[in-house]
Design an enzyme around this catalytic site. Structure first.
Site, PDB file in Angstrom:
ATOM      1  N   ARG A 290       9.775 -11.005  21.629  1.00 27.63           N
ATOM      2  CA  ARG A 290       8.342 -10.907  21.354  1.00 27.63           C
ATOM      3  C   ARG A 290       7.513 -12.027  21.981  1.00 27.63           C
ATOM      4  NH1 ARG A 290       8.082  -5.644  20.433  1.00 27.63           N
ATOM      5  NH2 ARG A 290       9.468  -4.989  18.742  1.00 27.63           N
TER       6      ARG A 290
ATOM      7  N   ARG B 119      -5.740   5.956   1.485  1.00 25.19           N
ATOM      8  CA  ARG B 119      -5.410   5.036   2.583  1.00 25.19           C
ATOM      9  C   ARG B 119      -5.048   5.756   3.879  1.00 25.19           C
ATOM     10  NH1 ARG B 119       0.846   3.231   1.131  1.00 25.19           N
ATOM     11  NH2 ARG B 119       1.552   5.339   0.645  1.00 25.19           N
TER      12      ARG B 119
ATOM     13  N   GLU C 285       5.863  -5.959   1.822  1.00 22.04           N
ATOM     14  CA  GLU C 285       4.522  -5.786   2.393  1.00 22.04           C
ATOM     15  C   GLU C 285       3.488  -5.472   1.322  1.00 22.04           C
ATOM     16  OE1 GLU C 285       2.291  -3.152   5.915  1.00 22.04           O
ATOM     17  OE2 GLU C 285       4.421  -2.833   5.459  1.00 22.04           O
ATOM     18  N   TYR C 286       2.266  -5.881   1.594  1.00 16.25           N
ATOM     19  CA  TYR C 286       1.102  -5.533   0.774  1.00 16.25           C
ATOM     20  C   TYR C 286       1.045  -4.012   0.632  1.00 16.25           C
ATOM     21  CZ  TYR C 286      -3.895  -5.446  -0.577  1.00 16.25           C
ATOM     22  OH  TYR C 286      -5.088  -5.253  -1.222  1.00 16.25           O
TER      23      TYR C 286
ATOM     24  N   ALA D  31      -0.981  -0.636  -0.202  1.00 15.53           N
ATOM     25  CA  ALA D  31      -2.275   0.020  -0.397  1.00 15.53           C
ATOM     26  C   ALA D  31      -2.186   1.143  -1.426  1.00 15.53           C
ATOM     27  CB  ALA D  31      -2.789   0.571   0.930  1.00 15.53           C
TER      28      ALA D  31
END
EC number: 2.1.1.148
Length: 284
Positions: A203, A176, A104-105, A107
């Site tokens: 989902r 963040r 994941e990105y 922060a």
């Protein structure tokens, strides 16, 4: 088989590699890479007794058999990698599916953009009366607007504080922490077909939260292009099928015989009875 790469390719997927499929207001999903196709599934299934490639009709019948009888390993021979941009609260639901590889990105290393999810008025709904984790009926237009305006104002406010923290030199890993869950994050997500189909069964279901369901619906379209035979079998035996208990089957047999059946004498719970009657298009 591609002569240059010596690997199986799927033209329909190659045509959409890296193409962004827009989801929600700022999100997207795109295919980054894939391995295998319908042929990889049947190849894996037949390896135990050394059979070669069969006709498409035979491949289709075999894949249906595998899906119908829950033979999962052959479907694990196919893998796909997605790049997904989504709200943080959706990512937290998504990541509960632990059978994938994800990055994941962060922060901690980078600064998040001022992009946050704003629900449409029809998605601003009351808490469901009979589902503790679901939404019920929508609010009236005035109340919906008031709620949406508050979400937008709050999101902009906390981001202005976030920017100020960064300017003051506060560590990004702390700065963040005041951002809301509707802010967007991104990750790469790689998963095999078997576990992907399990993800989609949950989902893409009508009871799933809207904000994750719309991603699942886009993925279903991608799967249909990638492995059409497996997709059709999945829809037939999983996505649009029903799970019925032993007691439920006994009730159905009695109904077929024309017998009168009540919930009380069947010793079945109200919720399961309602689900069974819904499957049979009968009033509970």
């Amino acid at each position: 088989m591609n002569e240059a790469t010596k690997r199986t390719i799927v033209k329909e997927i190659d045509a959409i590699l890296y193409e962004e499929h827009k989801v929600l207001d700022h999100g997207f999903i795109r295919v980054v890479d894939y391995m295998g196709s319908d042929s990889a599934i049947v190849q894996a299934a037949r390896v135990s007794y050394g059979k070669g490639t069969k006709q498409i009709s035979q491949d289709e019948a075999l894949i249906k058999y595998l899906m119908r009888h829950h033979h999962t390993t052959p479907f694990e021979m196919c893998e796909i990698k997605f790049h997904v941009k989504l709200p943080i609260f959706v990512a937290r639901q998504w990541i509960r599916h632990r059978t994938a590889n994800v990055n994941e990105y962060s922060a901690r290393y980078s600064i998040l953009d001022n992009e946050f999810y704003t629900p449409k008025p029809e998605q601003v709904a009351k808490q469901s009366d009979n589902n503790k984790q679901g939404s019920g009926e929508a609010f009236d237009p005035d109340t919906s607007k008031e709620i949406i305006d508050s979400l937008i104002n709050d999101s902009n406010l906390v981001y202005s504080h976030y920017e100020k923290f960064i300017e003051q030199g506060l560590a990004r890993e702390i700065a963040r922490t005041n951002l809301m869950l509707n802010y967007y994050t991104q990750f790469y997500w790689k998963i095999d077909l078997h576990n992907l189909l399990h993800f989609l069964k949950l989902r893409a279901d009508k009871h799933a939260q809207y904000e994750i369901r719309v991603y699942a619906e886009v993925m279903l379209d991608i799967i249909k292009k990638w492995v059409p035979l497996a997709y059709n079998a999945f829809v037939e035996y999983c996505l649009e099928s029903a799970c019925i208990s032993r007691t439920g089957l006994e009730i159905i047999r009695k109904l077929i015989k024309g017998e009168n059946v009540t919930r009380e004498e069947s010793n079945i719970g109200k919720r399961e009875w309602g689900e069974l009657m819904s499957i049979l298009d009968k009033q509970s």
